[in-house]
Design a protein around this motif. Structure first.
Motif, PDB file in Angstrom:
ATOM      1  N   VAL A  40       0.871  -1.189   0.000  1.00 49.84           N
ATOM      2  CA  VAL A  40       0.000   0.000   0.000  1.00 49.84           C
ATOM      3  C   VAL A  40       0.896   1.224   0.000  1.00 49.84           C
ATOM      4  O   VAL A  40       1.810   1.333   0.820  1.00 49.84           O
ATOM      5  CB  VAL A  40      -0.876   0.050   1.282  1.00 49.84           C
ATOM      6  CG1 VAL A  40      -1.711   1.330   1.305  1.00 49.84           C
ATOM      7  CG2 VAL A  40      -1.747  -1.180   1.409  1.00 49.84           C
ATOM      8  N   ASP A  41       0.658   2.129  -0.922  1.00 52.80           N
ATOM      9  CA  ASP A  41       1.452   3.370  -0.953  1.00 52.80           C
ATOM     10  C   ASP A  41       0.679   4.400  -1.765  1.00 52.80           C
ATOM     11  O   ASP A  41      -0.260   4.046  -2.487  1.00 52.80           O
ATOM     12  CB  ASP A  41       2.846   3.101  -1.580  1.00 52.80           C
ATOM     13  CG  ASP A  41       3.887   4.137  -1.168  1.00 52.80           C
ATOM     14  OD1 ASP A  41       3.720   5.334  -1.507  1.00 52.80           O
ATOM     15  OD2 ASP A  41       4.869   3.771  -0.500  1.00 52.80           O
ATOM     16  N   ILE A  42       1.125   5.627  -1.681  1.00 55.64           N
ATOM     17  CA  ILE A  42       0.471   6.676  -2.465  1.00 55.64           C
ATOM     18  C   ILE A  42       0.913   6.609  -3.933  1.00 55.64           C
ATOM     19  O   ILE A  42       0.303   7.219  -4.805  1.00 55.64           O
ATOM     20  CB  ILE A  42       0.757   8.064  -1.841  1.00 55.64           C
ATOM     21  CG1 ILE A  42      -0.264   9.098  -2.287  1.00 55.64           C
ATOM     22  CG2 ILE A  42       2.187   8.517  -2.079  1.00 55.64           C
ATOM     23  CD1 ILE A  42      -0.299  10.357  -1.441  1.00 55.64           C
ATOM     24  N   VAL A 101       6.735  17.608  15.788  1.00 59.26           N
ATOM     25  CA  VAL A 101       5.551  16.831  15.372  1.00 59.26           C
ATOM     26  C   VAL A 101       6.006  15.434  14.941  1.00 59.26           C
ATOM     27  O   VAL A 101       5.420  14.422  15.331  1.00 59.26           O
ATOM     28  CB  VAL A 101       4.787  17.534  14.229  1.00 59.26           C
ATOM     29  CG1 VAL A 101       3.694  16.631  13.665  1.00 59.26           C
ATOM     30  CG2 VAL A 101       4.186  18.837  14.713  1.00 59.26           C
ATOM     31  N   TYR A 102       7.097  15.388  14.170  1.00 58.25           N
ATOM     32  CA  TYR A 102       7.600  14.095  13.681  1.00 58.25           C
ATOM     33  C   TYR A 102       7.945  13.167  14.849  1.00 58.25           C
ATOM     34  O   TYR A 102       7.469  12.029  14.923  1.00 58.25           O
ATOM     35  CB  TYR A 102       8.839  14.327  12.801  1.00 58.25           C
ATOM     36  CG  TYR A 102       9.447  13.045  12.292  1.00 58.25           C
ATOM     37  CD1 TYR A 102       8.915  12.398  11.179  1.00 58.25           C
ATOM     38  CD2 TYR A 102      10.541  12.458  12.936  1.00 58.25           C
ATOM     39  CE1 TYR A 102       9.456  11.207  10.720  1.00 58.25           C
ATOM     40  CE2 TYR A 102      11.085  11.270  12.485  1.00 58.25           C
ATOM     41  CZ  TYR A 102      10.550  10.649  11.382  1.00 58.25           C
ATOM     42  OH  TYR A 102      11.071   9.460  10.926  1.00 58.25           O
ATOM     43  N   SER A 103       8.773  13.670  15.790  1.00 56.50           N
ATOM     44  CA  SER A 103       9.200  12.793  16.894  1.00 56.50           C
ATOM     45  C   SER A 103       8.007  12.406  17.769  1.00 56.50           C
ATOM     46  O   SER A 103       7.936  11.289  18.273  1.00 56.50           O
ATOM     47  CB  SER A 103      10.310  13.442  17.723  1.00 56.50           C
ATOM     48  OG  SER A 103       9.860  14.645  18.294  1.00 56.50           O
ATOM     49  N   GLU A 145      20.008   6.536   5.019  1.00 60.93           N
ATOM     50  CA  GLU A 145      20.041   7.212   3.708  1.00 60.93           C
ATOM     51  C   GLU A 145      18.847   6.775   2.861  1.00 60.93           C
ATOM     52  O   GLU A 145      18.786   5.628   2.412  1.00 60.93           O
ATOM     53  CB  GLU A 145      21.330   6.845   2.951  1.00 60.93           C
ATOM     54  CG  GLU A 145      22.621   7.188   3.674  1.00 60.93           C
ATOM     55  CD  GLU A 145      22.985   8.676   3.629  1.00 60.93           C
ATOM     56  OE1 GLU A 145      22.183   9.491   3.127  1.00 60.93           O
ATOM     57  OE2 GLU A 145      24.081   9.010   4.111  1.00 60.93           O
ATOM     58  N   THR A 146      17.893   7.666   2.686  1.00 59.33           N
ATOM     59  CA  THR A 146      16.691   7.391   1.878  1.00 59.33           C
ATOM     60  C   THR A 146      16.256   8.703   1.216  1.00 59.33           C
ATOM     61  O   THR A 146      16.766   9.774   1.569  1.00 59.33           O
ATOM     62  CB  THR A 146      15.511   6.904   2.759  1.00 59.33           C
ATOM     63  OG1 THR A 146      15.067   8.006   3.561  1.00 59.33           O
ATOM     64  CG2 THR A 146      15.856   5.737   3.638  1.00 59.33           C
ATOM     65  N   PRO A 147      15.262   8.642   0.321  1.00 59.08           N
ATOM     66  CA  PRO A 147      14.751   9.901  -0.254  1.00 59.08           C
ATOM     67  C   PRO A 147      14.273  10.872   0.828  1.00 59.08           C
ATOM     68  O   PRO A 147      14.397  12.092   0.676  1.00 59.08           O
ATOM     69  CB  PRO A 147      13.592   9.434  -1.133  1.00 59.08           C
ATOM     70  CG  PRO A 147      13.959   8.038  -1.525  1.00 59.08           C
ATOM     71  CD  PRO A 147      14.665   7.458  -0.333  1.00 59.08           C
TER      72      PRO A 147
HETATM   73  N1  LIG Z   1      15.288   7.600   6.831  1.00 61.16           N
HETATM   74  C1  LIG Z   1      15.473   7.742   8.142  1.00 61.16           C
HETATM   75  O1  LIG Z   1      16.521   8.235   8.602  1.00 61.16           O
HETATM   76  C2  LIG Z   1      14.405   7.324   9.098  1.00 61.16           C
HETATM   77  C3  LIG Z   1      14.704   7.332  10.468  1.00 61.16           C
HETATM   78  C4  LIG Z   1      13.728   6.954  11.369  1.00 61.16           C
HETATM   79  C5  LIG Z   1      12.484   6.534  10.918  1.00 61.16           C
HETATM   80  N2  LIG Z   1      12.217   6.528   9.569  1.00 61.16           N
HETATM   81  C6  LIG Z   1      10.896   6.090   9.140  1.00 61.16           C
HETATM   82  O2  LIG Z   1      11.020   5.086   8.166  1.00 61.16           O
HETATM   83  C7  LIG Z   1       9.862   5.078   7.332  1.00 61.16           C
HETATM   84  C8  LIG Z   1      10.294   5.073   5.871  1.00 61.16           C
HETATM   85  O3  LIG Z   1      10.956   6.300   5.601  1.00 61.16           O
HETATM   86  P1  LIG Z   1      12.060   6.460   4.469  1.00 61.16           P
HETATM   87  O4  LIG Z   1      13.191   7.168   5.089  1.00 61.16           O
HETATM   88  O5  LIG Z   1      12.263   5.189   3.769  1.00 61.16           O
HETATM   89  O6  LIG Z   1      11.348   7.557   3.548  1.00 61.16           O
HETATM   90  P2  LIG Z   1      10.749   7.509   2.080  1.00 61.16           P
HETATM   91  O7  LIG Z   1      10.250   8.882   1.839  1.00 61.16           O
HETATM   92  O8  LIG Z   1      11.701   6.914   1.126  1.00 61.16           O
HETATM   93  O9  LIG Z   1       9.527   6.494   2.231  1.00 61.16           O
HETATM   94  C9  LIG Z   1       8.279   6.860   2.725  1.00 61.16           C
HETATM   95  C10 LIG Z   1       7.224   6.061   2.011  1.00 61.16           C
HETATM   96  O10 LIG Z   1       5.949   6.475   2.513  1.00 61.16           O
HETATM   97  C11 LIG Z   1       5.099   6.697   1.392  1.00 61.16           C
HETATM   98  N3  LIG Z   1       4.084   7.711   1.709  1.00 61.16           N
HETATM   99  C12 LIG Z   1       4.298   9.012   2.021  1.00 61.16           C
HETATM  100  N4  LIG Z   1       3.134   9.646   2.172  1.00 61.16           N
HETATM  101  C13 LIG Z   1       2.165   8.733   1.982  1.00 61.16           C
HETATM  102  C14 LIG Z   1       0.752   8.800   2.009  1.00 61.16           C
HETATM  103  N5  LIG Z   1       0.087   9.944   2.228  1.00 61.16           N
HETATM  104  N6  LIG Z   1       0.059   7.674   1.762  1.00 61.16           N
HETATM  105  C15 LIG Z   1       0.706   6.506   1.494  1.00 61.16           C
HETATM  106  N7  LIG Z   1       2.042   6.387   1.453  1.00 61.16           N
HETATM  107  C16 LIG Z   1       2.765   7.492   1.695  1.00 61.16           C
HETATM  108  C17 LIG Z   1       6.040   7.194   0.286  1.00 61.16           C
HETATM  109  O11 LIG Z   1       5.469   7.133  -0.986  1.00 61.16           O
HETATM  110  C18 LIG Z   1       7.229   6.288   0.497  1.00 61.16           C
HETATM  111  O12 LIG Z   1       7.084   5.057  -0.191  1.00 61.16           O
HETATM  112  C19 LIG Z   1       9.055   6.330   7.725  1.00 61.16           C
HETATM  113  O13 LIG Z   1       8.002   5.964   8.587  1.00 61.16           O
HETATM  114  C20 LIG Z   1      10.072   7.173   8.455  1.00 61.16           C
HETATM  115  O14 LIG Z   1       9.485   8.052   9.370  1.00 61.16           O
HETATM  116  C21 LIG Z   1      13.152   6.918   8.651  1.00 61.16           C
END
Ligand SMILES: NC(=O)c1ccc[n+]([C@@H]2O[C@H](COP(=O)([O-])OP(=O)(O)OC[C@H]3O[C@@H](n4cnc5c(N)ncnc54)[C@H](O)[C@@H]3O)[C@@H](O)[C@H]2O)c1
Length: 253
Positions: free
Chosen positions: A31-33, A148-150, A183-185
């Motif tokens: 499931v994703d947007i 808000v995030y944390s 490291e992610t988008p």
């Molecule tokens: N990257 C980090 O350093 C880090 C650290 C701690 C926690 N996280 C958590 O890990 C998870 C993945 O993050 P990531 O870093 O891979 O980021 P990302 O942006 O690559 O992935 C986020 C995903 O969520 C989807 N998404 C966003 N908005 C949406 C919506 N409205 N409806 C459905 N899908 C939606 C995006 O399309 C994407 O596939 C997140 O919950 C993030 O908070 C990431």
């Protein structure tokens, strides 16, 4: 072969989780947007409802597991979007998929964050946990994206722990992974914001293991938590953060 469902499989950590589960021969409903089996906007009630119904339809025999990974970072200007996707996009789906998970005594892994235990606006966290929308809106007026995030990530972990026993009674093991900087988008977007760039560079330099995380680090932890090797791991928040949480909060655990 097992059947899993997940949110946020299009990019970053979620894409690594999806790939590793598929490579292991499992079936995974994403499931994703965007770029997903079920395209749904988890920031809206209608999108979350659509996602729940579509997953249940796609897995009539039940789910062996559900991974909640979709999330928005602190750089998103509309703070209510962060709350809706990170918190409600997690807990509404877990609640909605409870019966489907119980059919196969499936596991749940929520992606929280190692920012979850950091000092935050606890009034906002409580307003999330009690689903008090007017209070959430009031608190958000004086908050910034990072808080808000944390707070959403703390609320996810606390909701998971509060509901652990009830779900475990149905055979559903719930756990959370708390990633450190990966490291992610999402982190690329936050890093490109001049407000955060310097702080992030300092943060990165302070990671004890001396590197940023990669999505596969998180996928490895998720795979473990879903596996039979973790059959007694229940209600845990596992930090996968190169030692950052231990360094910053050595005496709190
Ligand atoms: N990257 C980090 O350093 C880090 C650290 C701690 C926690 N996280 C958590 O890990 C998870 C993945 O993050 P990531 O870093 O891979 O980021 P990302 O942006 O690559 O992935 C986020 C995903 O969520 C989807 N998404 C966003 N908005 C949406 C919506 N409205 N409806 C459905 N899908 C939606 C995006 O399309 C994407 O596939 C997140 O919950 C993030 O908070 C990431």
């Amino acid at each position: 072969m097992k059947t899993y469902a997940m949110t946020g499989g299009a990019t970053g950590i979620g894409a690594a989780i999806k790939t590793s589960l598929r490579e292991a021969g499992h079936s995974i409903i994403v499931v994703d947007i965007k770029d997903a089996d079920i395209v749904a906007d988890l920031s809206t009630h209608a999108g979350r409802d659509l996602a729940i119904k579509a997953v249940i339809e796609a897995a009539p025999e039940g789910l062996d597991g559900f991974i909640s990974c979709a999330g928005l970072g602190s750089h998103i200007p509309d703070l209510s979007l962060i709350a809706n996707v990170n918190y409600y996009g997690t807990i509404d789906l877990v609640k909605g998929l409870k019966d489907t998970l119980a059919l196969k005594r499936g596991g749940v892994v929520m992606i929280s964050s190692n920012s979850a235990p950091m000092p935050t606006n606890t009034g906002f966290v409580d307003a999330l946990l009690s689903d008090d929308r007017p209070k959430q809106a009031q608190e958000m007026e004086s908050m910034e994206g990072q808080t808000v995030y944390s707070a959403t990530k703390q609320a996810v972990a606390r909701w998971m722990r509060r509901n652990t026993a009830e779900f475990a009674a149905l055979g559903i093991r719930m756990n959370a992974v708390a990633p450190g900087y990966t490291e992610t988008p999402m982190t690329a977007a936050v890093k490109s914001d001049p407000t955060y760039r310097e702080a992030i560079n300092q943060f990165l330099a302070s990671i004890p293991i001396q590197r940023a995380g990669v999505p596969e680090d998180m996928a490895n932890a998720v795979n473990f938590l879903l596996s039979d090797a973790a059959s007694f791991v229940c209600g845990s928040v596992i930090f996968v953060d190169g030692g950052h949480d231990a360094m910053l909060r050595p005496d709190q655990f």
